[in-house]
Design a protein around this motif. Structure first.
Motif, PDB file in Angstrom:
ATOM      1  N   LYS A 188       0.201   9.045   8.563  1.00 25.60           N
ATOM      2  CA  LYS A 188      -1.123   9.138   7.933  1.00 25.60           C
ATOM      3  C   LYS A 188      -1.354  10.516   7.326  1.00 25.60           C
ATOM      4  O   LYS A 188      -2.035  10.642   6.309  1.00 25.60           O
ATOM      5  CB  LYS A 188      -2.219   8.822   8.952  1.00 25.60           C
ATOM      6  CG  LYS A 188      -2.324   7.354   9.278  1.00 25.60           C
ATOM      7  CD  LYS A 188      -3.192   7.073  10.479  1.00 25.60           C
ATOM      8  CE  LYS A 188      -4.623   7.447  10.310  1.00 25.60           C
ATOM      9  NZ  LYS A 188      -5.459   7.010  11.456  1.00 25.60           N
ATOM     10  N   ALA A 189      -0.782  11.543   7.932  1.00 20.37           N
ATOM     11  CA  ALA A 189      -0.969  12.913   7.445  1.00 20.37           C
ATOM     12  C   ALA A 189      -0.122  13.198   6.200  1.00 20.37           C
ATOM     13  O   ALA A 189      -0.370  14.192   5.504  1.00 20.37           O
ATOM     14  CB  ALA A 189      -0.628  13.908   8.549  1.00 20.37           C
ATOM     15  N   ARG A 190       0.844  12.343   5.897  1.00 20.53           N
ATOM     16  CA  ARG A 190       1.736  12.573   4.750  1.00 20.53           C
ATOM     17  C   ARG A 190       1.015  12.498   3.408  1.00 20.53           C
ATOM     18  O   ARG A 190       1.098  13.413   2.612  1.00 20.53           O
ATOM     19  CB  ARG A 190       2.852  11.524   4.726  1.00 20.53           C
ATOM     20  CG  ARG A 190       3.937  11.735   5.704  1.00 20.53           C
ATOM     21  CD  ARG A 190       4.909  10.597   5.604  1.00 20.53           C
ATOM     22  NE  ARG A 190       6.255  11.101   5.793  1.00 20.53           N
ATOM     23  CZ  ARG A 190       7.337  10.422   5.517  1.00 20.53           C
ATOM     24  NH1 ARG A 190       7.252   9.211   5.025  1.00 20.53           N
ATOM     25  NH2 ARG A 190       8.521  10.943   5.723  1.00 20.53           N
ATOM     26  N   GLU A 191       0.381  11.363   3.160  1.00 21.44           N
ATOM     27  CA  GLU A 191      -0.256  11.092   1.869  1.00 21.44           C
ATOM     28  C   GLU A 191      -1.360  10.071   2.064  1.00 21.44           C
ATOM     29  O   GLU A 191      -1.364   9.336   3.049  1.00 21.44           O
ATOM     30  CB  GLU A 191       0.758  10.481   0.883  1.00 21.44           C
ATOM     31  CG  GLU A 191       1.885  11.376   0.467  1.00 21.44           C
ATOM     32  CD  GLU A 191       2.840  10.641  -0.470  1.00 21.44           C
ATOM     33  OE1 GLU A 191       2.384   9.849  -1.302  1.00 21.44           O
ATOM     34  OE2 GLU A 191       4.053  10.850  -0.338  1.00 21.44           O
ATOM     35  N   ASP A 192      -2.248   9.977   1.079  1.00 23.10           N
ATOM     36  CA  ASP A 192      -3.358   9.022   1.144  1.00 23.10           C
ATOM     37  C   ASP A 192      -2.880   7.584   1.263  1.00 23.10           C
ATOM     38  O   ASP A 192      -3.507   6.775   1.943  1.00 23.10           O
ATOM     39  CB  ASP A 192      -4.253   9.151  -0.098  1.00 23.10           C
ATOM     40  CG  ASP A 192      -5.118  10.398  -0.047  1.00 23.10           C
ATOM     41  OD1 ASP A 192      -5.219  11.018   1.032  1.00 23.10           O
ATOM     42  OD2 ASP A 192      -5.689  10.752  -1.094  1.00 23.10           O
ATOM     43  N   ARG A 193      -1.763   7.248   0.612  1.00 23.27           N
ATOM     44  CA  ARG A 193      -1.303   5.850   0.654  1.00 23.27           C
ATOM     45  C   ARG A 193      -0.936   5.446   2.083  1.00 23.27           C
ATOM     46  O   ARG A 193      -1.169   4.317   2.489  1.00 23.27           O
ATOM     47  CB  ARG A 193      -0.148   5.623  -0.314  1.00 23.27           C
ATOM     48  CG  ARG A 193       1.075   6.457  -0.030  1.00 23.27           C
ATOM     49  CD  ARG A 193       2.114   6.323  -1.141  1.00 23.27           C
ATOM     50  NE  ARG A 193       3.178   7.278  -0.948  1.00 23.27           N
ATOM     51  CZ  ARG A 193       4.459   6.981  -1.009  1.00 23.27           C
ATOM     52  NH1 ARG A 193       4.841   5.752  -1.292  1.00 23.27           N
ATOM     53  NH2 ARG A 193       5.374   7.905  -0.835  1.00 23.27           N
ATOM     54  N   TYR A 194      -0.398   6.361   2.867  1.00 28.48           N
ATOM     55  CA  TYR A 194      -0.102   6.069   4.269  1.00 28.48           C
ATOM     56  C   TYR A 194      -1.402   5.979   5.066  1.00 28.48           C
ATOM     57  O   TYR A 194      -1.563   5.095   5.905  1.00 28.48           O
ATOM     58  CB  TYR A 194       0.789   7.149   4.884  1.00 28.48           C
ATOM     59  CG  TYR A 194       2.196   7.153   4.363  1.00 28.48           C
ATOM     60  CD1 TYR A 194       3.178   6.345   4.938  1.00 28.48           C
ATOM     61  CD2 TYR A 194       2.569   7.969   3.298  1.00 28.48           C
ATOM     62  CE1 TYR A 194       4.492   6.355   4.473  1.00 28.48           C
ATOM     63  CE2 TYR A 194       3.874   7.985   2.818  1.00 28.48           C
ATOM     64  CZ  TYR A 194       4.822   7.181   3.404  1.00 28.48           C
ATOM     65  OH  TYR A 194       6.118   7.184   2.942  1.00 28.48           O
ATOM     66  N   ALA A 195      -2.319   6.901   4.812  1.00 26.95           N
ATOM     67  CA  ALA A 195      -3.610   6.883   5.503  1.00 26.95           C
ATOM     68  C   ALA A 195      -4.331   5.565   5.262  1.00 26.95           C
ATOM     69  O   ALA A 195      -4.919   4.988   6.183  1.00 26.95           O
ATOM     70  CB  ALA A 195      -4.468   8.057   5.047  1.00 26.95           C
ATOM     71  N   MET A 196      -4.260   5.049   4.032  1.00 29.92           N
ATOM     72  CA  MET A 196      -4.891   3.769   3.720  1.00 29.92           C
ATOM     73  C   MET A 196      -4.198   2.623   4.450  1.00 29.92           C
ATOM     74  O   MET A 196      -4.848   1.727   4.987  1.00 29.92           O
ATOM     75  CB  MET A 196      -4.868   3.510   2.208  1.00 29.92           C
ATOM     76  CG  MET A 196      -5.854   4.349   1.425  1.00 29.92           C
ATOM     77  SD  MET A 196      -5.711   4.105  -0.370  1.00 29.92           S
ATOM     78  CE  MET A 196      -5.758   2.337  -0.507  1.00 29.92           C
ATOM     79  N   ARG A 219       0.824  -1.222   0.000  1.00 28.72           N
ATOM     80  CA  ARG A 219       0.000   0.000   0.000  1.00 28.72           C
ATOM     81  C   ARG A 219       0.851   1.261   0.000  1.00 28.72           C
ATOM     82  O   ARG A 219       0.514   2.237  -0.655  1.00 28.72           O
ATOM     83  CB  ARG A 219      -0.947   0.001   1.201  1.00 28.72           C
ATOM     84  CG  ARG A 219      -2.042  -1.010   1.048  1.00 28.72           C
ATOM     85  CD  ARG A 219      -3.022  -0.965   2.179  1.00 28.72           C
ATOM     86  NE  ARG A 219      -3.945  -2.099   2.039  1.00 28.72           N
ATOM     87  CZ  ARG A 219      -4.819  -2.461   2.953  1.00 28.72           C
ATOM     88  NH1 ARG A 219      -4.911  -1.796   4.082  1.00 28.72           N
ATOM     89  NH2 ARG A 219      -5.606  -3.485   2.760  1.00 28.72           N
ATOM     90  N   ALA A 235      -5.151   2.747   8.213  1.00 24.96           N
ATOM     91  CA  ALA A 235      -6.558   3.041   8.496  1.00 24.96           C
ATOM     92  C   ALA A 235      -7.113   2.193   9.643  1.00 24.96           C
ATOM     93  O   ALA A 235      -7.924   2.670  10.429  1.00 24.96           O
ATOM     94  CB  ALA A 235      -7.396   2.843   7.239  1.00 24.96           C
TER      95      ALA A 235
END
Length: 82
Positions: free
Chosen positions: A36-44, A13, A47
């Protein structure tokens, strides 16, 4: 700097096997929030923390563990027996 290592689907991911991170986080949970705040891929990838395990310097740990003195943080899914 902390070495952060990603295994299995976490690596897929995020798209990286490992990276060096400069952080102000004092716990694993704070580090996760920064990631998680870096980019969507980290947030995913982060999660659902219930589906993740963490090791600090190769010792299984918890998300509320302090990062003081830690050189390596590894994130991976729970291991299953077979």
């Amino acid at each position: 700097m902390i070495e952060v290592i990603y295994f299995a689907w976490v690596r897929e991911r995020i798209g990286l096997p490992r990276e060096q991170i400069a952080t102000t986080a004092t716990t694993v949970a704070e580090l996760v929030e920064e990631l998680k705040a870096r980019e969507d891929r980290y947030a995913m990838a982060f999660a659902d923390l219930a589906s993740l395990r963490v090791a600090l310097d190769q010792e299984l740990s918890s998300f509320d563990a302090p990062l003081a003195g830690v050189r390596e943080v590894a994130f991976f899914p729970p291991m299953t027996g077979g």
